[in-house]
Design an enzyme around this catalytic site. Structure first.
Site, short mmCIF file in Angstrom:
data_model
loop_
_atom_site.label_atom_id
_atom_site.label_comp_id
_atom_site.label_asym_id
_atom_site.label_seq_id
_atom_site.Cartn_x
_atom_site.Cartn_y
_atom_site.Cartn_z
N GLY A 9 -1.57 4.05 -1.25
CA GLY A 9 -1.82 2.72 -1.79
C GLY A 9 -3.00 2.04 -1.10
O GLY A 9 -3.08 0.80 -1.08
N GLY A 10 -3.89 2.82 -0.58
CA GLY A 10 -4.97 2.29 0.25
C GLY A 10 -6.04 1.51 -0.46
O GLY A 10 -6.84 0.83 0.19
N GLY A 12 -5.32 -0.85 -2.49
CA GLY A 12 -4.75 -2.16 -2.76
C GLY A 12 -5.28 -3.22 -1.80
O GLY A 12 -6.19 -2.99 -1.00
N PHE A 13 -4.67 -4.38 -1.87
CA PHE A 13 -5.10 -5.56 -1.12
C PHE A 13 -5.10 -5.31 0.38
O PHE A 13 -6.14 -5.40 1.05
CB PHE A 13 -4.19 -6.72 -1.52
CG PHE A 13 -4.33 -7.96 -0.71
CD1 PHE A 13 -5.57 -8.44 -0.34
CD2 PHE A 13 -3.19 -8.67 -0.34
CE1 PHE A 13 -5.69 -9.61 0.40
CE2 PHE A 13 -3.30 -9.83 0.38
CZ PHE A 13 -4.54 -10.30 0.77
N GLY A 15 -4.51 -2.45 1.98
CA GLY A 15 -5.17 -1.20 2.31
C GLY A 15 -6.68 -1.30 2.42
O GLY A 15 -7.29 -0.74 3.34
N VAL A 65 2.19 8.56 -5.46
CA VAL A 65 2.97 9.15 -4.37
C VAL A 65 4.17 9.93 -4.88
O VAL A 65 4.84 10.60 -4.10
CB VAL A 65 3.46 8.06 -3.38
CG1 VAL A 65 2.33 7.55 -2.53
CG2 VAL A 65 4.17 6.93 -4.11
N GLU A 87 5.55 -0.37 -5.75
CA GLU A 87 5.57 -1.38 -6.80
C GLU A 87 6.03 -2.69 -6.17
O GLU A 87 6.98 -2.70 -5.38
CB GLU A 87 6.52 -0.98 -7.93
CG GLU A 87 6.14 0.30 -8.66
CD GLU A 87 4.89 0.14 -9.53
OE1 GLU A 87 4.40 -1.00 -9.66
OE2 GLU A 87 4.43 1.15 -10.06
N TYR A 192 13.63 -5.09 -5.67
CA TYR A 192 12.47 -4.84 -4.81
C TYR A 192 12.90 -4.81 -3.34
O TYR A 192 12.55 -3.89 -2.59
CB TYR A 192 11.42 -5.93 -5.02
CG TYR A 192 10.28 -5.87 -4.02
CD1 TYR A 192 9.36 -4.82 -4.05
CD2 TYR A 192 10.14 -6.86 -3.05
CE1 TYR A 192 8.32 -4.76 -3.13
CE2 TYR A 192 9.10 -6.79 -2.12
CZ TYR A 192 8.20 -5.75 -2.17
OH TYR A 192 7.18 -5.68 -1.24
N LYS A 196 12.69 -1.71 -0.57
CA LYS A 196 11.97 -1.81 0.70
C LYS A 196 12.90 -1.49 1.87
O LYS A 196 12.50 -0.85 2.85
CB LYS A 196 11.35 -3.19 0.86
CG LYS A 196 10.31 -3.56 -0.19
CD LYS A 196 9.21 -2.50 -0.32
CE LYS A 196 8.22 -2.54 0.83
NZ LYS A 196 7.08 -1.61 0.60
#
Length: 382
Positions: A9-10, A12-13, A15, A65, A87, A192, A196
């Site tokens: 997820g690198g 993304g924000f 990352g 992933v 997600e 969610y 996590k």
């Protein structure tokens, strides 16, 4: 210093900020696995300047992933994994349950399965992005006795009557909100949050058993330049900014006094790098936040002032099933063990964020309205 780092997820924000800082610190061998999902990155992510700039600094693999072959390819030669891929979105997770479970739980399970079974992998540390959402309503104190309590999820009937603050059985006086530490009760109030919690627990359980050091960071509400302005399911700073710049009024849920701990993205990056570099982090779980609560109404008023655009703010009493009332991070552990202290105040961070937003093209679409309608149809927005 780790020699090769994989960031899932690198792109993304978080990352992308992490990649920039790692490069500045001399980390030159970074692998990124990211599927560039449209909800987060927009319709043409590979054509943006942000993507091109970040991709030039890493070995980029486009994929999810949950793809065994691509994930195995990405792990080759890697000694540290920063697992950011997930997600995100509390509300959406309550009806796209399988997608959230498949990516967040399934992707993490696949990562650990490969690390446990594939010969020749060299991973020595896994840093996983956990979340404040695993705490549910967080920690409170009974003023009369000083006892700490962990309220259950708020009930639909109570919120329908306009009673939004948390309560605790047998306690009639208002509870006192206190910072939530890492020893606090884990009881997420959304799918969610459950995913996590599952991610964190799998990493912290499996990695030591196979000779890999695990580190988990429970991030609070991360914000800053580079945040997705097109994702209508997460991030009230982005959602409110888009509405304000499009001249639309803002519907403030509940009574506007619900609060969050907003932590600037560079502070999150600094904490994450401390987890990568410091052996003291190994085997530990840390909160990452600012330690300060800011109400939703304060956020909306601050953004209006920063953009110089006056839009109506309506306190509607609407509420979402799965949302929490308050949460503030206790930063004592990370301060003591990793010498981490957040450097950017909310006022400073908002100024940086709003300056960046004003330089972006804000799309005029109905994605946010569509997301609200979806939740209403599912009975999750009242």
């Amino acid at each position: 210093m780790a020699s090769t780092i994989l960031i899932t997820g690198g792109m993304g924000f978080i990352g992308s900020h992490l990649i920039r800082t790692l490069n500045e610190k001399g980390y030159g061998d970074i692998v990124v696995l990211d599927n560039l999902t449209e909800q987060i990155h927009g319709k043409n992510p590979e054509q943006t300047e942000a993507f091109k700039t970040t991709a030039a600094k890493v070995r980029f693999i486009k994929g999810c992933v949950t793809d065994r072959e691509l994930l195995l390819q990405a792990l080759q030669g890697v000694d540290t994994v920063v697992h950011l891929a997930a997600e995100t979105g509390t509300g959406q997770s309550m009806y796209e349950i399988k997608r959230y479970a498949d990516v967040n739980i399934g992707g993490t399970a696949l990562l650990l399965d490969l690390l446990a079974n594939e010969k020749g992998l060299k991973v020595k540390k896994v840093v996983v992005a956990s979340s404040r959402s695993i705490y549910g309503e967080g920690r409170y104190q009974v003023p009369a006795t000083g006892a700490y309590v962990y309220p259950a999820h708020r009930q639909d009937a109570e919120m329908r009557a306009g009673n939004f603050e948390v309560t605790y059985p047998g306690v009639e006086e208002p509870l006192r909100l206190v910072p939530t530490d890492e020893q606090s009760q884990i009881h997420p109030s959304s799918v969610y949050g459950i995913t996590k919690q599952n991610q964190e627990q799998m990493v912290m359980t499996v990695c030591p058993a196979i000779g890999i050091a695990p580190v988990a960071f429970r991030y609070q509400n991360v914000y800053g330049p580079g945040q997705s302005l097109s994702n209508p399911y997460t991030g009230i700073l982005s959602i409110f900014s888009t509405l304000i710049r499009n001249g639309k009024g803002i519907n403030i849920f509940e009574d506007g006094l619900e609060s969050r701990d907003f932590v600037y993205v560079q502070d999150v990056v600094d904490a994450t790098i401390a987890g990568i570099e410091q052996e003291a982090a190994n085997g530990q779980v840390f909160n990452v936040g600012s330690g300060v609560g800011t109400t939703v109404m304060q956020v909306a008023q601050t953004l209006k002032k920063a953009y110089g655009i006056d839009v109506p703010l309506t306190i509607s009493g609407n509420y979402r099933i799965g949302d929490i009332r308050h949460n503030i991070a206790d930063l004592g552990k990370i301060g003591k063990m990793l010498a981490f202290q957040p450097k950017v105040s909310f006022e400073q961070g908002i100024a940086h964020f709003c300056t960046w937003v004003m330089q972006q093209d804000v799309e005029k679409n109905n994605l946010y309205d569509q997301s609200i309608n979806e939740m209403k149809e599912k009975g999750l927005l009242k």
